[in-house]
Design a protein around this motif. Sequence first.
Motif, PDB file in Angstrom:
ATOM      1  N   THR A  25       3.027   0.949  10.416  1.00 40.98           N
ATOM      2  CA  THR A  25       4.375   0.874  10.113  1.00 40.98           C
ATOM      3  C   THR A  25       5.209   0.577   8.339  1.00 40.98           C
ATOM      4  OG1 THR A  25       6.548   0.657  11.048  1.00 40.98           O
ATOM      5  CG2 THR A  25       4.904  -1.150  10.521  1.00 40.98           C
ATOM      6  N   TYR A  26       6.262   0.908   8.281  1.00 41.61           N
ATOM      7  CA  TYR A  26       7.318   0.720   7.281  1.00 41.61           C
ATOM      8  C   TYR A  26       8.136  -0.097   7.134  1.00 41.61           C
ATOM      9  CZ  TYR A  26       9.972   4.671   9.040  1.00 41.61           C
ATOM     10  OH  TYR A  26      10.839   6.015   9.485  1.00 41.61           O
ATOM     11  N   GLY A  27       8.733  -0.819   6.135  1.00 48.08           N
ATOM     12  CA  GLY A  27       9.030  -1.905   6.375  1.00 48.08           C
ATOM     13  C   GLY A  27      10.755  -1.710   6.737  1.00 48.08           C
ATOM     14  N   TYR A  28      11.218  -0.352   7.348  1.00 49.95           N
ATOM     15  CA  TYR A  28      12.562  -0.282   7.907  1.00 49.95           C
ATOM     16  C   TYR A  28      12.104  -0.755   9.307  1.00 49.95           C
ATOM     17  CZ  TYR A  28      16.768   1.751   9.906  1.00 49.95           C
ATOM     18  OH  TYR A  28      17.570   1.755  10.206  1.00 49.95           O
ATOM     19  N   LEU A  29      10.930   0.403   9.678  1.00 51.02           N
ATOM     20  CA  LEU A  29      11.197   0.287  11.038  1.00 51.02           C
ATOM     21  C   LEU A  29      10.356  -1.209  11.880  1.00 51.02           C
ATOM     22  CD1 LEU A  29       9.426   3.549  11.644  1.00 51.02           C
ATOM     23  CD2 LEU A  29      11.511   2.923  12.674  1.00 51.02           C
ATOM     24  N   TYR A  48      10.869  -7.679   2.866  1.00 48.81           N
ATOM     25  CA  TYR A  48       9.862  -7.513   1.730  1.00 48.81           C
ATOM     26  C   TYR A  48       9.274  -8.203   0.854  1.00 48.81           C
ATOM     27  CZ  TYR A  48      11.586  -2.759   2.953  1.00 48.81           C
ATOM     28  OH  TYR A  48      11.986  -1.519   3.639  1.00 48.81           O
ATOM     29  N   PRO A  49       9.559  -9.733   0.690  1.00 49.41           N
ATOM     30  CA  PRO A  49       8.458  -9.987   0.041  1.00 49.41           C
ATOM     31  C   PRO A  49       7.467 -10.831   0.683  1.00 49.41           C
ATOM     32  CG  PRO A  49      10.505 -10.728  -0.731  1.00 49.41           C
ATOM     33  CD  PRO A  49      10.711  -9.720   0.872  1.00 49.41           C
ATOM     34  N   LEU A  50       7.621 -11.087   2.150  1.00 48.12           N
ATOM     35  CA  LEU A  50       6.637 -11.596   3.319  1.00 48.12           C
ATOM     36  C   LEU A  50       6.058 -10.190   3.428  1.00 48.12           C
ATOM     37  CD1 LEU A  50       5.775 -12.569   5.712  1.00 48.12           C
ATOM     38  CD2 LEU A  50       7.181 -11.801   7.104  1.00 48.12           C
ATOM     39  N   LEU A  51       5.991  -8.968   3.613  1.00 49.08           N
ATOM     40  CA  LEU A  51       5.381  -7.184   3.226  1.00 49.08           C
ATOM     41  C   LEU A  51       3.975  -7.567   1.584  1.00 49.08           C
ATOM     42  CD1 LEU A  51       7.180  -5.065   4.990  1.00 49.08           C
ATOM     43  CD2 LEU A  51       5.273  -6.239   6.539  1.00 49.08           C
ATOM     44  N   THR A  52       4.507  -8.039   0.780  1.00 50.90           N
ATOM     45  CA  THR A  52       3.850  -8.556  -0.466  1.00 50.90           C
ATOM     46  C   THR A  52       3.410  -9.429  -0.117  1.00 50.90           C
ATOM     47  OG1 THR A  52       5.896  -7.419  -2.359  1.00 50.90           O
ATOM     48  CG2 THR A  52       4.248  -8.646  -2.373  1.00 50.90           C
ATOM     49  N   GLY A  72      10.056   8.255  -1.151  1.00 45.88           N
ATOM     50  CA  GLY A  72       8.308   8.192  -0.286  1.00 45.88           C
ATOM     51  C   GLY A  72       8.666   6.312   0.133  1.00 45.88           C
ATOM     52  N   ARG A  73       7.917   6.568   1.599  1.00 48.82           N
ATOM     53  CA  ARG A  73       7.777   5.167   1.917  1.00 48.82           C
ATOM     54  C   ARG A  73       6.251   4.528   1.740  1.00 48.82           C
ATOM     55  NH1 ARG A  73      10.444   8.015   7.270  1.00 48.82           N
ATOM     56  NH2 ARG A  73      12.548   7.384   6.639  1.00 48.82           N
ATOM     57  N   LYS A  74       6.864   2.938   1.760  1.00 50.73           N
ATOM     58  CA  LYS A  74       5.572   2.059   1.927  1.00 50.73           C
ATOM     59  C   LYS A  74       4.915   1.672   2.827  1.00 50.73           C
ATOM     60  CE  LYS A  74       3.731  -1.395  -0.769  1.00 50.73           C
ATOM     61  NZ  LYS A  74       3.563  -2.468  -2.144  1.00 50.73           N
ATOM     62  N   TYR A  75       3.820   2.445   3.772  1.00 54.41           N
ATOM     63  CA  TYR A  75       3.254   2.335   5.392  1.00 54.41           C
ATOM     64  C   TYR A  75       2.275   0.914   5.491  1.00 54.41           C
ATOM     65  CZ  TYR A  75       5.644   5.879   7.145  1.00 54.41           C
ATOM     66  OH  TYR A  75       6.403   7.525   7.500  1.00 54.41           O
ATOM     67  N   TYR A  76       2.803  -0.151   6.053  1.00 57.39           N
ATOM     68  CA  TYR A  76       1.730  -0.531   6.448  1.00 57.39           C
ATOM     69  C   TYR A  76       0.601  -0.755   7.741  1.00 57.39           C
ATOM     70  CZ  TYR A  76       5.062  -2.500   3.114  1.00 57.39           C
ATOM     71  OH  TYR A  76       5.517  -2.873   1.609  1.00 57.39           O
ATOM     72  N   SER A  77      -0.287  -0.658   7.573  1.00 56.54           N
ATOM     73  CA  SER A  77      -1.222  -1.607   8.469  1.00 56.54           C
ATOM     74  C   SER A  77      -2.376  -2.640   8.514  1.00 56.54           C
ATOM     75  CB  SER A  77      -2.276  -0.558   7.942  1.00 56.54           C
ATOM     76  OG  SER A  77      -2.185   0.524   8.293  1.00 56.54           O
ATOM     77  N   ILE A  78      -2.748  -2.629   9.795  1.00 62.75           N
ATOM     78  CA  ILE A  78      -2.549  -4.482   9.496  1.00 62.75           C
ATOM     79  C   ILE A  78      -4.383  -4.379   9.204  1.00 62.75           C
ATOM     80  CG2 ILE A  78      -3.741  -4.708  12.352  1.00 62.75           C
ATOM     81  CD1 ILE A  78      -2.623  -7.580  11.861  1.00 62.75           C
ATOM     82  N   THR A  79      -5.091  -5.297   8.298  1.00 62.11           N
ATOM     83  CA  THR A  79      -6.107  -5.559   7.838  1.00 62.11           C
ATOM     84  C   THR A  79      -7.283  -6.488   9.099  1.00 62.11           C
ATOM     85  OG1 THR A  79      -6.579  -7.376   7.084  1.00 62.11           O
ATOM     86  CG2 THR A  79      -6.097  -5.370   6.122  1.00 62.11           C
TER      87      THR A  79
END
Length: 107
Positions: A25-29, A48-52, A72-79
């Motif tokens: 997902t991305y930050g807005y969602l 966004y600082p937390l995601l960073t 563009g969007r920055k998408y995040y996935s869990i490791t």
Amino acid sequence: MKWPTEWLRGALTAAVLSIVSEEETYGYLVAQRLREGGLGVVKGGTLYPLLTRLEQDGDVIASWREGAGGPGRKYYSITPAGKQRLAMLRVDWQIFADHATAVISGK
């Protein structure tokens, strides 16, 4: 409802990891899901600082994708490390919440 900032701060890392663990997902969602989940509006200056930090800690990975006709969007996935941290946070949160409830309710 607007929750006290210190309450939200305490729950935000686990909540964000939980949301990201469900799907890429991305930050807005993420912010939208937090709001829909009853945690209120989480501003970008907090999220966004937390995601960073989660990315720097190795709990999530991020990738940029071109937008369809927009930015563009920055998408995040869990490791795997993020999944492990989330599992520990869930257990710890439940214990903490049980203790806090007992103290606050006078039991």
